[in-house]
Motif scaffolding. Structure first.
Motif, PDB file in Angstrom:
ATOM      1  N   GLU A  96     101.219  28.751  33.493  1.00 18.87           N
ATOM      2  CA  GLU A  96     100.694  28.986  32.138  1.00 18.87           C
ATOM      3  C   GLU A  96     101.501  28.266  31.064  1.00 18.87           C
ATOM      4  OE1 GLU A  96     100.920  33.023  30.754  1.00 18.87           O
ATOM      5  OE2 GLU A  96     100.207  32.454  28.767  1.00 18.87           O
ATOM      6  N   GLN A  97     102.821  28.177  31.232  1.00 20.43           N
ATOM      7  CA  GLN A  97     103.715  27.643  30.195  1.00 20.43           C
ATOM      8  C   GLN A  97     103.650  28.475  28.926  1.00 20.43           C
ATOM      9  OE1 GLN A  97     101.981  23.485  30.478  1.00 20.43           O
ATOM     10  NE2 GLN A  97     104.122  22.983  30.880  1.00 20.43           N
TER      11      GLN A  97
ATOM     12  N   ARG B 172     103.580  33.117  27.759  1.00 23.93           N
ATOM     13  CA  ARG B 172     103.949  34.439  28.266  1.00 23.93           C
ATOM     14  C   ARG B 172     102.792  35.427  28.313  1.00 23.93           C
ATOM     15  NH1 ARG B 172     109.689  35.909  25.242  1.00 23.93           N
ATOM     16  NH2 ARG B 172     109.967  33.907  24.261  1.00 23.93           N
TER      17      ARG B 172
ATOM     18  N   LYS C 116     103.051  39.036  29.952  1.00 19.82           N
ATOM     19  CA  LYS C 116     103.062  40.193  29.047  1.00 19.82           C
ATOM     20  C   LYS C 116     101.929  41.162  29.342  1.00 19.82           C
ATOM     21  CE  LYS C 116     105.641  38.824  25.062  1.00 19.82           C
ATOM     22  NZ  LYS C 116     105.722  38.840  23.595  1.00 19.82           N
TER      23      LYS C 116
ATOM     24  N   ASN D 180      96.524  34.119  12.286  1.00 14.45           N
ATOM     25  CA  ASN D 180      96.438  34.750  13.600  1.00 14.45           C
ATOM     26  C   ASN D 180      96.257  36.264  13.511  1.00 14.45           C
ATOM     27  OD1 ASN D 180      96.676  32.275  14.770  1.00 14.45           O
ATOM     28  ND2 ASN D 180      98.861  32.435  15.182  1.00 14.45           N
TER      29      ASN D 180
ATOM     30  N   MET E 126      98.261  27.424  16.387  1.00 17.10           N
ATOM     31  CA  MET E 126      99.703  27.192  16.459  1.00 17.10           C
ATOM     32  C   MET E 126     100.007  25.983  15.576  1.00 17.10           C
ATOM     33  SD  MET E 126      99.725  29.146  19.411  1.00 17.10           S
ATOM     34  CE  MET E 126      99.439  28.358  20.979  1.00 17.10           C
TER      35      MET E 126
ATOM     36  N   SER F 163      94.045  27.268  26.595  1.00 17.68           N
ATOM     37  CA  SER F 163      95.247  26.502  26.899  1.00 17.68           C
ATOM     38  C   SER F 163      95.717  25.782  25.642  1.00 17.68           C
ATOM     39  CB  SER F 163      94.964  25.473  27.989  1.00 17.68           C
ATOM     40  OG  SER F 163      96.092  24.634  28.137  1.00 17.68           O
ATOM     41  N   GLY F 164      96.965  26.031  25.288  1.00 19.45           N
ATOM     42  CA  GLY F 164      97.524  25.340  24.124  1.00 19.45           C
ATOM     43  C   GLY F 164      98.022  23.954  24.477  1.00 19.45           C
ATOM     44  N   ALA F 165      98.266  23.727  25.751  1.00 23.10           N
ATOM     45  CA  ALA F 165      98.792  22.426  26.185  1.00 23.10           C
ATOM     46  C   ALA F 165      97.689  21.620  26.857  1.00 23.10           C
ATOM     47  CB  ALA F 165      99.952  22.632  27.153  1.00 23.10           C
TER      48      ALA F 165
ATOM     49  N   GLY G   1     107.473  32.469  30.293  1.00 22.25           N
ATOM     50  CA  GLY G   1     106.743  31.367  29.664  1.00 22.25           C
ATOM     51  C   GLY G   1     107.528  30.073  29.589  1.00 22.25           C
ATOM     52  N   ILE G   2     108.721  30.058  30.207  1.00 25.34           N
ATOM     53  CA  ILE G   2     109.589  28.874  30.094  1.00 25.34           C
ATOM     54  C   ILE G   2     109.042  27.731  30.943  1.00 25.34           C
ATOM     55  CG2 ILE G   2     111.894  27.961  30.607  1.00 25.34           C
ATOM     56  CD1 ILE G   2     112.935  30.849  30.041  1.00 25.34           C
TER      57      ILE G   2
ATOM     58  N   ASN H  84     110.662  25.077  22.976  1.00 25.83           N
ATOM     59  CA  ASN H  84     109.515  25.502  23.756  1.00 25.83           C
ATOM     60  C   ASN H  84     108.321  24.629  23.383  1.00 25.83           C
ATOM     61  OD1 ASN H  84     108.633  27.284  25.771  1.00 25.83           O
ATOM     62  ND2 ASN H  84     109.703  28.967  24.759  1.00 25.83           N
ATOM     63  N   HIS H  85     107.264  24.768  24.154  1.00 28.03           N
ATOM     64  CA  HIS H  85     106.088  23.923  23.944  1.00 28.03           C
ATOM     65  C   HIS H  85     105.340  24.372  22.685  1.00 28.03           C
ATOM     66  CE1 HIS H  85     102.312  21.857  24.758  1.00 28.03           C
ATOM     67  NE2 HIS H  85     102.894  21.231  25.767  1.00 28.03           N
ATOM     68  N   THR H  86     104.984  23.410  21.824  1.00 20.99           N
ATOM     69  CA  THR H  86     104.291  23.755  20.574  1.00 20.99           C
ATOM     70  C   THR H  86     102.903  24.339  20.822  1.00 20.99           C
ATOM     71  OG1 THR H  86     103.395  21.513  20.446  1.00 20.99           O
ATOM     72  CG2 THR H  86     105.406  21.961  19.191  1.00 20.99           C
ATOM     73  N   GLY H  87     102.309  23.997  21.974  1.00 21.96           N
ATOM     74  CA  GLY H  87     100.926  24.401  22.203  1.00 21.96           C
ATOM     75  C   GLY H  87     100.773  25.705  22.957  1.00 21.96           C
ATOM     76  N   THR H  88     101.858  26.185  23.558  1.00 21.34           N
ATOM     77  CA  THR H  88     101.723  27.362  24.430  1.00 21.34           C
ATOM     78  C   THR H  88     102.559  28.545  23.955  1.00 21.34           C
ATOM     79  OG1 THR H  88     103.509  26.568  25.841  1.00 21.34           O
ATOM     80  CG2 THR H  88     101.288  25.920  26.448  1.00 21.34           C
TER      81      THR H  88
ATOM     82  N   MET I  60     102.835  31.953  17.811  1.00 17.40           N
ATOM     83  CA  MET I  60     103.581  31.871  16.552  1.00 17.40           C
ATOM     84  C   MET I  60     104.537  33.053  16.393  1.00 17.40           C
ATOM     85  SD  MET I  60     102.690  29.032  15.132  1.00 17.40           S
ATOM     86  CE  MET I  60     103.648  29.240  13.641  1.00 17.40           C
TER      87      MET I  60
ATOM     88  N   ARG J 213     108.457  33.004  18.760  1.00 15.71           N
ATOM     89  CA  ARG J 213     109.234  31.774  18.738  1.00 15.71           C
ATOM     90  C   ARG J 213     110.639  32.007  18.206  1.00 15.71           C
ATOM     91  NH1 ARG J 213     105.407  26.839  16.747  1.00 15.71           N
ATOM     92  NH2 ARG J 213     103.825  27.108  18.339  1.00 15.71           N
TER      93      ARG J 213
END
Lengths: 421, 421
Positions: free
Chosen positions: A196-197, A199, A203, A261, A269, A362-364, A387-388, B229-233, B236, B239
């Protein structure tokens, strides 16, 4: 048949094999950049694994590595996979998980003596990460006919090697890279599993995320021009400090995104991710600051709203602080919607398999975003710890990998029944 | 006697001569760095001007250029001057104005057939600007015995040339540089004229600023550690964005300084002047940001108060944003107080000469700050257009230069009357 224990063991061994290591615990992570010997070595392990599973392998002219369970040349083909390259000091799951679960799905089906009527193709796309050349998903872009070779040929890595040179150094021929493009009838559909990259799954304690849409970034390069002056002689109330002006914008971007949001369910984001100040000298007031802003949402309207929030703040700041702004739009790509039918089938199969699942975005970006432009495509997420990702601490447990493999096996099986799943 | 017209003409010609040019209007300004051929060429013009005025010249072992109106070896000496080096693409008045007005003062006195009973020494200190080696006032530090040769010998310019090499390349000998230090009885006092490099005189329409104290900076290097961390995943609200945390601090430093300056009369200047974010990549949340903060005031308590304001904000931010800060103090030098008697005499002389004046502080460092540690010293400011300095647009009109020269001539004359002025 194969026991769960044996399957988990096989997954762990294959994970190590694809990562070219004896130990996933690597303080510096994995650095296996696109079109390097390290990526080629991982592709070599891909071939070994494929051949042990009785699959036919071939490399295409973009360096993508394929393994096919070919049952009938005239039957349609279901493709699955991801990539084996990493960022600098990245993790061993981003990309690898998708290739590994595809292989594991085939292993499950073969152990069950499953007789497919459609071909199954597993792929490791080359150079998915933008870490080396600043542009992502080279291999899948080539397969989808989306690679603008003129635009990317001379992009350089940190050693000054161009993409064109790196491709040629990999034993390929840059002139032939477009030949990797496949005809529309090459596949019936494509499915990718990825960590997922984020959380959200961890969660909400879900096993599987079924991706609805992939956010593509809107990216702005914003320059603020103030006035360079001496820090010791310029009164506080008589300055045009570009960094103070930009600081207000950085704070505002965060608070506006948080507010948006709270208001609605699809997340946006917005990140000020890069900054460069000039002259950047201890005794000089910053006269120019340039920032990069990365805005993502699977709702294009929300991205546009954020751009307008930024424009409005900038106009206000220009008046208030006697500075001027210039905005360059580097990217403004619309979100990619994934196939709704595939999502439905995957959700049903999760229930059948007793896997908890959720629909998510997916944000990425992923290879699936290119494939989705050409073939009905699905994207599945499995959890990763905290999520790392893109980090040596990236981790996904074997059970999550097994869950993905079982779901993919069930999906392959299901698609064999339907004329077009 | 000499007419005002002739004196203004002489000032203009000598300004061009010291700047090695036929035209002060130079789009790229002047680049005459310390210990370069350009600085030496300006020193050569210094010698020509001095000899035309009948002064004796000599260079000391730090490369400072001296011209002396020697009347009596046993009499005390009043020293005056500044420097002839510039920053990259700097102006032709910063430094030059101080040397030029000292020469013009001598020219006025000579034209009046004035017979001094004390010697008058004019100096062009070498390498006043920190532009080349990152350290300022090398020449005057050497004269004052304040040069730590071990610490500065190997500082490099952008071409990799060390200060030691540059000094040797100038025909000097680094091993002898400490010999430039002068005994306490070498001077009775020192006085420097400099362009203000600020807008206070211009705004208040004053001819002369009589400097009370020179602010020396307190400089902090503040590191904020968040989480890349990834901006897309990364949602907000989940962080640890080091840049957003720092942005709040940048805004707070400005607003706190503005508030402090409303409350009391001695200004405090606080500037976040440098910034570096990591990884500084478009798709990554900044995990680390390092900023440089430059704090100046002639009141050390106000500088300390600003440091405490920063510490308090940082503590609050650490809790609020789950980031950590680290602070390194790069400099924390106390303000330099200039001689109160000299200020009084200068103020009286301004009244006598019908020059409007004000007592003010210097936010920038000057050679006088070293000299003040060894000899009673004064620093005078003349206006410069829009406060612009270290820039090709730097400009001071001839009348302001003449005002400085007249005041200095009157001061030399007055000091000749008193046993110790």
């Amino acid at each position: 048949m194969i026991t769960i224990e044996n399957l988990l063991h096989w997954i762990q061994e294959t994970l190590l094999q694809l990562n070219l290591t004896n130990d996933m615990n690597q303080p510096k992570g994995f650095s296996r950049l696109g079109y390097t010997k390290e990526e080629q070595d991982a592709h070599e392990q891909f071939r070994v694994i494929a051949q042990n599973l009785g699959l036919e392998t071939h490399q295409d002219s973009a360096g993508n590595q394929w393994a096919v369970w070919k049952v009938d040349e005239n039957a349609s083909t279901i493709a699955a996979g991801s990539h084996l390259d990493t960022v600098y000091n990245g993790g061993g799951y981003d990309g690898v998980a998708g290739v590994l679960t595809a292989f594991a799905a085939v292993k499950i089906l073969k152990a069950k003596q499953f007789k497919p009527v459609k071909n199954i193709a597993i792929v490791a796309f080359a150079c998915e990460e933008s870490a080396r050349f600043g542009v992502s998903t080279i291999g899948s872009k080539a397969v989808c006919g989306l690679l603008n070779t003129d635009r990317v040929a001379n992009l350089k890595d940190t050693n000054g090697i161009t993409l064109q040179e790196a491709v040629n150094d990999s034993g390929l021929n840059w002139q032939d890279i477009q030949e990797a493009e496949l005809a529309t009838d090459a596949f019936e559909q494509f499915i990718e599993i990825h960590i997922e990259q984020g959380r959200l799954l961890e969660k909400t304690r879900k096993d599987i995320g079924i991706v609805r849409a992939i956010a593509q970034p809107t990216r702005l390069l914003i320059t603020c021009e103030g006035m360079t002056n001496h820090t010791g002689t310029t009164p506080m109330n008589d300055r045009q400090d570009a960094l103070v002006a930009i600081a207000g914008l950085i704070s505002h971007v965060e608070s506006a995104a948080l507010q948006m949001n709270e208001r609605q369910s699809i997340p946006v984001m917005a990140t000020v991710s890069t900054i460069k100040a000039s002259p950047n000298a201890m005794n000089m007031i910053p006269g120019q600051v340039v920032i990069g802003v990365d805005i993502r949402s699977t709702n294009a309207d929300l991205k546009q709203e954020m751009v307008e929030v930024i424009l409005s703040f900038i106009q206000h700041t220009e008046v208030k602080r006697s500075v001027t702004f210039h905005i360059e739009t580097l990217a403004d790509d619309p979100p990619i919607q994934l196939d709704i039918n595939i999502q439905g089938v995957l959700a049903e199969l999760c229930e059948e398999l007793n896997l908890s699942s959720m629909i998510m975005d997916s944000g990425a970006g992923h290879d699936a975003m290119n494939m989705a432009k050409r073939w009905p495509s699905g994207l599945l997420f499995i959890p990763c710890r905290q999520g790392i990702s893109h980090h040596p601490d990236e981790y996904t447990d074997s059970q999550s990998l097994l869950n993905g493999a079982k779901l993919l096996a069930a999906y392959f099986s299901k698609c064999n029944e339907a004329p077009s799943c």
